[in-house]
Design a protein around this motif. Structure first.
Motif: not given
Length: 643
Positions: A277-301
């Motif tokens: 999203d060009d209207l969001k800072p890149w570090d915020q985008i990376q935080l959202a991505i990291q949150h989804q990665l953590y959640d996926t790793a937890r659910l799939l063990e």
């Protein structure tokens, strides 16, 4: 495709070729020493053929519309500068598709008609019947013709609901299928059951095989995919959508078909560009991505390192345009790094272990045999040198000692023949228990039971009964095999203690892989039978197909166990037999030499010179076999990774 990934696969191929060269060198070494026989030649030939045909299988698994085929295009076929495999909406892979290279066949697409689902033959069986497949030759000089040929894997056809049901592709009780009915009452189904693409790509030439699977419905209706094709893959790339994360249907696929059955698993959250999203800072985008990665790793063990964010579409676009910034943002380089640094090296180690299991003990025995012969020559040389200038009485005393050693050897041979007879007899009984006819009888009885079952519950009970019998039979076989191993181990120890032989060890008996394969099938059967969808609905076609796939997979497990047991039985006494043969040659030579010296002392100096020459020759042979041993046992060299 990155240069680094291409280099790693080429590195893997070169290493495999070096391994093949080392085995050829061993074959030549055996030929030069006259120690090779027909049985040993056949074993080496089979090993070389299996290495030459070795494949690194990567399976891409996901629900529909997760971008599997687009990722395959981005990873492996971006050099084509457009989509080689169809991945447009509604025009993607509709059937399981294997992409590989076979130099013995012309580039082509082979397609198995969906109508073969009317019959009971498995895909593995139909592979052996080329007449069943439609074949389209690939014109590599015409990009347009090439694309048209590739698009055939996405073809559909319209059939009546009755025909779709007869092929196991329609269920009146499935509410998700109701919207797929055309106004005239017909439904669309895939035109093909399975596709094989022989394509001369550099990575495929190096032994890579890509398995592109359709979504959950196809996985469920083609049990062979879940029973053998996916579990036999060396790694699975499991695709999810970045915006939705792990859905219920994703979890169904993961738990039923992947988590417990594939050693190397990588989860990819595709379409990460949705979050750009060009209207969001890149570090915020990376935080959202990291949150989804953590959640996926937890659910799939899974370890977090095995969960990556990627945009297959942007990766392909970046490679076509040469856009390095977009390529880096797409995450494709991390996927390739996982392949380069973990999956391919793991496959190398498996292959190395397999070679060591097959001929490692043989090479060790050859090396020890040369050392034994060298020790005998040195002993005789020392013995004869000490006779220089001695009288006939001293020589006569040595002759008596050598002849006494020969009598002891003859007792050793009698003992060995008795031991070999017992082990051979037990081995025949083991092979009989693994006989295809005996297994066929057991399967036929269960097949008769399942064909007599008219309700879902009785069909499921029949399948559980099949696996109960198969598991019990295999455990009996395993117990018998390890009893024989105990006899072999005891023989080595006895010959060491009673006859003064160097303590050596037989090749390892490795049936755990077959046992694990059977346990996996048993677990899949239990889960299939416990699935409420299968218990509560009348899915005779699906259950029948699962049963057929189950039988085919069980047969493969038993055939694998038989092959491994047969190989082990042939080789189990080889190191001990080699010791006895070497001892025989040495003792007979000593008797002949001492007799000649006793009769004519002038032969003493001549024999000493012969022994000096023989010692030099054996040192040369020892150096060669030690080099071969080191090449076969050496761990694959680390591939240099650019940072």
């Amino acid at each position: 495709m990155s240069a680094q990934l291409e280099q790693q696969v080429e590195h893997y191929r070169q290493w495999r070729d070096d391994l093949v060269a080392a085995i050829h060198a061993y074959q030549a070494w055996l030929d030069s020493t006259g120690e090779v026989d027909a049985q040993l030649s056949l074993r080496l030939f089979d090993l070389l053929e299996s290495l030459k045909k070795d494949r690194l299988v990567l399976a891409f698994v996901a629900e529909f519309s997760r971008g599997k085929t687009e990722l395959i295009n981005a990873l492996f076929f971006s050099d084509f500068k457009q989509r080689l495999l169809p991945s447009d909406v509604g025009r993607t892979t509709m059937c399981p598709t294997e992409i590989y290279h076979d130099p013995e066949d012309a580039p082509c697409v082979r397609l198995l008609p969906i109508e073969t689902r009317y019959r009971d033959e498995s895909i593995a069986t139909l592979r052996r019947h080329p007449v069943e497949w439609s074949k389209i030759r690939l014109n590599l000089d015409s990009p347009q013709e090439l694309l048209e040929a590739m698009r055939t894997v996405a073809q559909k056809k319209t059939v009546s609901m009755r025909d779709a049901s007869a092929m196991g592709l329609w269920d009146d009780n499935d509410p998700d299928l109701k919207d797929m009915v055309n106004p005239d009452g017909t439904v669309e189904i895939p035109a093909w059951r399975h596709a094989l693409i022989n394509y001369p790509h550099p990575l495929l030439k190096s032994g890579l095989v890509i398995l592109d699977t359709p979504g959950l419905n196809a996985l469920g209706t083609e049990p062979e995919l879940t029973l053998s094709m996916i579990p036999n893959a060396h790694a699975v790339f499991f695709l999810l959508a970045m915006d939705t994360g792990v859905t219920k249907s994703d979890l169904d696929i993961w738990h039923k078909f992947i988590q417990k059955f594939v050693p190397h698993r990588l989860a990819l959250l595709n379409k990460v560009d949705i979050l750009w999203d060009d209207l969001k800072p890149w570090d915020q985008i990376q935080l959202a991505i990291q949150h989804q990665l953590y959640d996926t790793a937890r659910l799939l063990e899974l370890p977090l390192s095995n969960v990556l964010a990627v945009s297959a579409q942007k990766a392909l676009l970046a490679r076509v345009r040469g856009d390095e910034l977009m390529l880096k943002k797409s995450g494709i380089l991390q996927v390739e790094a996982m392949l380069t640094e973990h999956i391919i090296p793991a496959r190398q180690e498996i292959l190395r272990s397999s070679v060591l299991k097959e001929i490692g003990a043989m090479v060790e025995t050859s090396g020890k045999s040369v050392q034994s012969q060298l020790a005998a020559v040195r002993h005789e040389l020392k013995e004869l040198t000490s006779l220089t200038g001695k009288n006939r009485a001293v020589i006569k005393k040595l002759l008596d000692k050598v002849q006494a050693d020969k009598m002891l050897y003859e007792q050793t041979v009698k003992s060995f023949n008795i031991t070999r007879g017992v082990i051979t007899q037990q081995g025949r009984a083991l092979m009989s228990s693994l006989d295809n006819d005996r297994l066929g009888e057991m399967l036929a009885k269960n097949r008769a039971a399942i064909e007599g079952s008219w309700t879902t519950s009785s069909l499921l009970r029949s399948m559980q009964s099949l696996f109960g019998h198969a598991t019990l039979q295999f455990e009996r076989i395993l117990h018998h095999a390890y009893q024989i191993k105990g006899l072999v181990d005891a023989a080595y120890k006895r010959f060491h203690e009673q006859h003064g032989f160097e303590l050596r060890f037989p090749p390892p008996l490795a049936l755990e892989r077959s046992r694990q394969g059977l346990q996996n099938l048993a677990q899949q059967t239990t889960e299939f039978c416990d699935d409420p969808i299968n218990v509560m609905t009348e899915k005779h076609f699906l259950i029948r197909k699962f049963y057929i796939g189950l039988v085919a997979s069980a047969q493969q497990v038993f055939e694998q166990a038989r092959a491994e047991s047969e190989t082990w039985l042939r080789a189990s006494l080889d190191p001990l037999l080699k010791q006895i043969q070497d001892y025989k040659a040495q003792i007979e030579q000593r008797v002949t030499t001492v007799k000649q010296i006793h009769d004519n002392t002038d032969t003493l100096e001549k024999r000493i010179n012969e022994l000096i020459i023989e010692q030099k020759r054996l040192l040369g042979r020892s150096a060669v076999i030690e080099d071969i041993r080191a090449r076969i046992r050496a761990a694959p060299p680390a591939f240099p990774v650019n940072t």
